[in-house]
Design a protein around this motif. Sequence first.
Motif, PDB file in Angstrom:
ATOM      1  N   ARG A 107       0.933  -1.391  -0.426  1.00  0.00           N
ATOM      2  CA  ARG A 107      -0.125  -0.239   0.017  1.00  0.00           C
ATOM      3  C   ARG A 107       0.816   1.218  -0.188  1.00  0.00           C
ATOM      4  O   ARG A 107       0.075   2.527  -0.239  1.00  0.00           O
ATOM      5  CB  ARG A 107      -0.644  -0.078   1.357  1.00  0.00           C
ATOM      6  N   GLU A 108       2.383   1.229  -0.381  1.00  0.00           N
ATOM      7  CA  GLU A 108       2.864   1.963  -0.380  1.00  0.00           C
ATOM      8  C   GLU A 108       3.876   2.443  -1.792  1.00  0.00           C
ATOM      9  O   GLU A 108       3.597   3.669  -2.123  1.00  0.00           O
ATOM     10  CB  GLU A 108       3.671   2.165   0.467  1.00  0.00           C
ATOM     11  N   LYS A 109       3.376   1.486  -2.478  1.00  0.00           N
ATOM     12  CA  LYS A 109       4.676   2.193  -4.246  1.00  0.00           C
ATOM     13  C   LYS A 109       3.506   1.444  -5.289  1.00  0.00           C
ATOM     14  O   LYS A 109       3.429   0.514  -4.928  1.00  0.00           O
ATOM     15  CB  LYS A 109       5.797   1.444  -4.160  1.00  0.00           C
ATOM     16  N   LEU A 110       3.253   1.915  -5.566  1.00  0.00           N
ATOM     17  CA  LEU A 110       2.335   1.694  -7.152  1.00  0.00           C
ATOM     18  C   LEU A 110       2.787   1.979  -8.335  1.00  0.00           C
ATOM     19  O   LEU A 110       3.813   2.793  -8.742  1.00  0.00           O
ATOM     20  CB  LEU A 110       1.363   2.221  -7.122  1.00  0.00           C
ATOM     21  N   ASN A 111       2.732   0.892  -9.369  1.00  0.00           N
ATOM     22  CA  ASN A 111       2.926   0.202 -10.757  1.00  0.00           C
ATOM     23  C   ASN A 111       1.674   0.513 -11.834  1.00  0.00           C
ATOM     24  O   ASN A 111       1.385   0.037 -11.358  1.00  0.00           O
ATOM     25  CB  ASN A 111       4.211  -0.066 -10.877  1.00  0.00           C
ATOM     26  N   ILE A 112       2.307   1.284 -12.404  1.00  0.00           N
ATOM     27  CA  ILE A 112       0.412   1.550 -13.253  1.00  0.00           C
ATOM     28  C   ILE A 112       1.369   1.023 -15.077  1.00  0.00           C
ATOM     29  O   ILE A 112       2.473   1.933 -15.302  1.00  0.00           O
ATOM     30  CB  ILE A 112       0.084   2.088 -13.228  1.00  0.00           C
ATOM     31  N   THR A 113       1.004   0.493 -15.661  1.00  0.00           N
ATOM     32  CA  THR A 113       0.997   0.565 -17.410  1.00  0.00           C
ATOM     33  C   THR A 113      -0.274   0.800 -17.634  1.00  0.00           C
ATOM     34  O   THR A 113      -1.405   0.480 -17.051  1.00  0.00           O
ATOM     35  CB  THR A 113       2.198  -1.246 -17.786  1.00  0.00           C
ATOM     36  N   GLY A 114      -0.300   1.167 -19.233  1.00  0.00           N
ATOM     37  CA  GLY A 114      -1.267   0.965 -19.875  1.00  0.00           C
ATOM     38  C   GLY A 114      -1.978   2.832 -19.544  1.00  0.00           C
ATOM     39  O   GLY A 114      -3.195   3.225 -19.536  1.00  0.00           O
ATOM     40  N   ILE A 154     -11.213   5.856 -16.929  1.00  0.00           N
ATOM     41  CA  ILE A 154     -10.084   7.065 -15.621  1.00  0.00           C
ATOM     42  C   ILE A 154      -9.600   6.100 -14.228  1.00  0.00           C
ATOM     43  O   ILE A 154     -10.652   5.482 -13.597  1.00  0.00           O
ATOM     44  CB  ILE A 154     -10.793   8.125 -15.926  1.00  0.00           C
ATOM     45  N   LEU A 155      -8.593   6.377 -14.069  1.00  0.00           N
ATOM     46  CA  LEU A 155      -8.766   6.379 -12.558  1.00  0.00           C
ATOM     47  C   LEU A 155      -7.794   6.958 -11.519  1.00  0.00           C
ATOM     48  O   LEU A 155      -7.333   8.027 -11.805  1.00  0.00           O
ATOM     49  CB  LEU A 155      -7.080   4.949 -12.647  1.00  0.00           C
ATOM     50  N   ILE A 156      -8.272   6.591 -10.517  1.00  0.00           N
ATOM     51  CA  ILE A 156      -8.850   7.568  -9.181  1.00  0.00           C
ATOM     52  C   ILE A 156      -7.776   7.025  -8.545  1.00  0.00           C
ATOM     53  O   ILE A 156      -8.505   5.825  -7.802  1.00  0.00           O
ATOM     54  CB  ILE A 156     -10.060   7.848  -8.846  1.00  0.00           C
ATOM     55  N   ILE A 157      -6.854   7.157  -8.320  1.00  0.00           N
ATOM     56  CA  ILE A 157      -6.109   7.214  -6.614  1.00  0.00           C
ATOM     57  C   ILE A 157      -5.713   8.031  -5.352  1.00  0.00           C
ATOM     58  O   ILE A 157      -5.452   8.901  -5.554  1.00  0.00           O
ATOM     59  CB  ILE A 157      -4.370   6.875  -7.185  1.00  0.00           C
ATOM     60  N   ARG A 158      -6.666   7.384  -4.399  1.00  0.00           N
ATOM     61  CA  ARG A 158      -6.473   8.025  -2.775  1.00  0.00           C
ATOM     62  C   ARG A 158      -5.815   7.664  -2.215  1.00  0.00           C
ATOM     63  O   ARG A 158      -5.558   6.372  -2.440  1.00  0.00           O
ATOM     64  CB  ARG A 158      -8.442   8.552  -3.010  1.00  0.00           C
ATOM     65  N   GLY A 159      -5.088   8.751  -1.204  1.00  0.00           N
ATOM     66  CA  GLY A 159      -4.369   8.707  -0.712  1.00  0.00           C
ATOM     67  C   GLY A 159      -3.737   9.635   0.122  1.00  0.00           C
ATOM     68  O   GLY A 159      -4.532  10.429   0.176  1.00  0.00           O
ATOM     69  N   ASP A 160      -3.229   9.273   1.562  1.00  0.00           N
ATOM     70  CA  ASP A 160      -1.923  10.494   1.351  1.00  0.00           C
ATOM     71  C   ASP A 160      -0.644  10.655   1.768  1.00  0.00           C
ATOM     72  O   ASP A 160       0.101   9.839   1.488  1.00  0.00           O
ATOM     73  CB  ASP A 160      -1.909  10.493   3.436  1.00  0.00           C
ATOM     74  N   ASN A 161      -0.296  11.826   1.641  1.00  0.00           N
ATOM     75  CA  ASN A 161       0.877  12.142   0.805  1.00  0.00           C
ATOM     76  C   ASN A 161       1.626  11.669  -0.126  1.00  0.00           C
ATOM     77  O   ASN A 161       2.554  10.878  -0.618  1.00  0.00           O
ATOM     78  CB  ASN A 161       2.254  11.445   2.095  1.00  0.00           C
ATOM     79  N   LEU A 162       0.782  11.130  -1.261  1.00  0.00           N
ATOM     80  CA  LEU A 162       1.536  10.849  -2.712  1.00  0.00           C
ATOM     81  C   LEU A 162       2.107  11.935  -3.296  1.00  0.00           C
ATOM     82  O   LEU A 162       1.846  13.144  -3.224  1.00  0.00           O
ATOM     83  CB  LEU A 162       0.006  10.589  -3.724  1.00  0.00           C
ATOM     84  N   ASN A 213       0.784   6.566   1.434  1.00  0.00           N
ATOM     85  CA  ASN A 213       0.173   6.221   2.253  1.00  0.00           C
ATOM     86  C   ASN A 213      -1.306   5.973   0.659  1.00  0.00           C
ATOM     87  O   ASN A 213      -2.341   6.963   0.854  1.00  0.00           O
ATOM     88  CB  ASN A 213      -0.227   6.387   3.171  1.00  0.00           C
ATOM     89  N   ILE A 214      -1.474   4.774   0.325  1.00  0.00           N
ATOM     90  CA  ILE A 214      -2.411   4.301  -1.473  1.00  0.00           C
ATOM     91  C   ILE A 214      -3.691   3.592   0.220  1.00  0.00           C
ATOM     92  O   ILE A 214      -3.706   2.478   0.659  1.00  0.00           O
ATOM     93  CB  ILE A 214      -1.637   3.589  -2.011  1.00  0.00           C
ATOM     94  N   SER A 215      -4.988   4.168  -0.707  1.00  0.00           N
ATOM     95  CA  SER A 215      -6.154   4.062  -0.116  1.00  0.00           C
ATOM     96  C   SER A 215      -6.815   3.376  -0.921  1.00  0.00           C
ATOM     97  O   SER A 215      -7.749   2.316  -0.276  1.00  0.00           O
ATOM     98  CB  SER A 215      -6.673   5.110   1.242  1.00  0.00           C
ATOM     99  N   SER A 216      -7.206   4.019  -2.322  1.00  0.00           N
ATOM    100  CA  SER A 216      -8.276   3.205  -2.704  1.00  0.00           C
ATOM    101  C   SER A 216      -7.556   3.565  -4.320  1.00  0.00           C
ATOM    102  O   SER A 216      -6.825   4.289  -4.718  1.00  0.00           O
ATOM    103  CB  SER A 216      -9.702   3.671  -2.734  1.00  0.00           C
ATOM    104  N   LEU A 217      -8.017   3.071  -4.626  1.00  0.00           N
ATOM    105  CA  LEU A 217      -7.901   2.502  -6.129  1.00  0.00           C
ATOM    106  C   LEU A 217      -9.314   2.434  -6.909  1.00  0.00           C
ATOM    107  O   LEU A 217     -10.044   1.789  -6.394  1.00  0.00           O
ATOM    108  CB  LEU A 217      -7.350   2.300  -7.321  1.00  0.00           C
ATOM    109  N   THR A 218      -9.989   3.426  -7.777  1.00  0.00           N
ATOM    110  CA  THR A 218     -11.318   3.575  -7.963  1.00  0.00           C
ATOM    111  C   THR A 218     -11.170   3.743 -10.142  1.00  0.00           C
ATOM    112  O   THR A 218     -10.866   4.571 -10.055  1.00  0.00           O
ATOM    113  CB  THR A 218     -12.045   4.567  -7.295  1.00  0.00           C
ATOM    114  N   TYR A 219     -11.850   3.673 -10.475  1.00  0.00           N
ATOM    115  CA  TYR A 219     -13.130   3.478 -11.869  1.00  0.00           C
ATOM    116  C   TYR A 219     -13.983   3.844 -12.203  1.00  0.00           C
ATOM    117  O   TYR A 219     -14.766   3.567 -11.678  1.00  0.00           O
ATOM    118  CB  TYR A 219     -12.455   2.026 -12.641  1.00  0.00           C
ATOM    119  N   ASP A 220     -13.111   5.043 -12.668  1.00  0.00           N
ATOM    120  CA  ASP A 220     -15.180   6.088 -13.097  1.00  0.00           C
ATOM    121  C   ASP A 220     -14.680   5.535 -14.330  1.00  0.00           C
ATOM    122  O   ASP A 220     -14.687   6.381 -15.938  1.00  0.00           O
ATOM    123  CB  ASP A 220     -14.342   7.789 -13.231  1.00  0.00           C
ATOM    124  N   ASN A 221     -16.235   5.205 -14.443  1.00  0.00           N
ATOM    125  CA  ASN A 221     -16.567   4.678 -16.006  1.00  0.00           C
ATOM    126  C   ASN A 221     -17.348   5.585 -16.386  1.00  0.00           C
ATOM    127  O   ASN A 221     -18.101   5.485 -17.517  1.00  0.00           O
ATOM    128  CB  ASN A 221     -17.429   3.257 -15.953  1.00  0.00           C
TER     129      ASN A 221
END
Length: 87
Positions: free
Chosen positions: A13-20, A40-48, A65-73
């Motif tokens: 929940r601390e390091k995020l790698n995304i492709t595409g 569309i991907l929404i990444i929420r957290g603290d100190n991003l 500190n990643i708390s959520s990953l959400t797609y907005d369709n």
Amino acid sequence: MEDNRHTITLDSREKLNITGVTDVLSYDEENIVAQTEKGILIIRGDNLHIANLSTDKGTLTADGNISSLTYDNEPESKGSLFGKIFK
């Protein structure tokens, strides 16, 4: 971008790698909004923090500190995207 894959790897929940990733629409310490090949991907957290972004390669690396990953369709024209981000 070479291939049409979209992957997400989240480490502790601390390091995020995304492709595409095709673009980053907005970001601050609590939200990163990225356009991906799957929507569309929404990444929420603290100190991003975006550690690395390459739209040529389609990659994004973020930490914090990643708390959520959400797609907005829903279409952006409805105004729902930014309403959801800043609730």
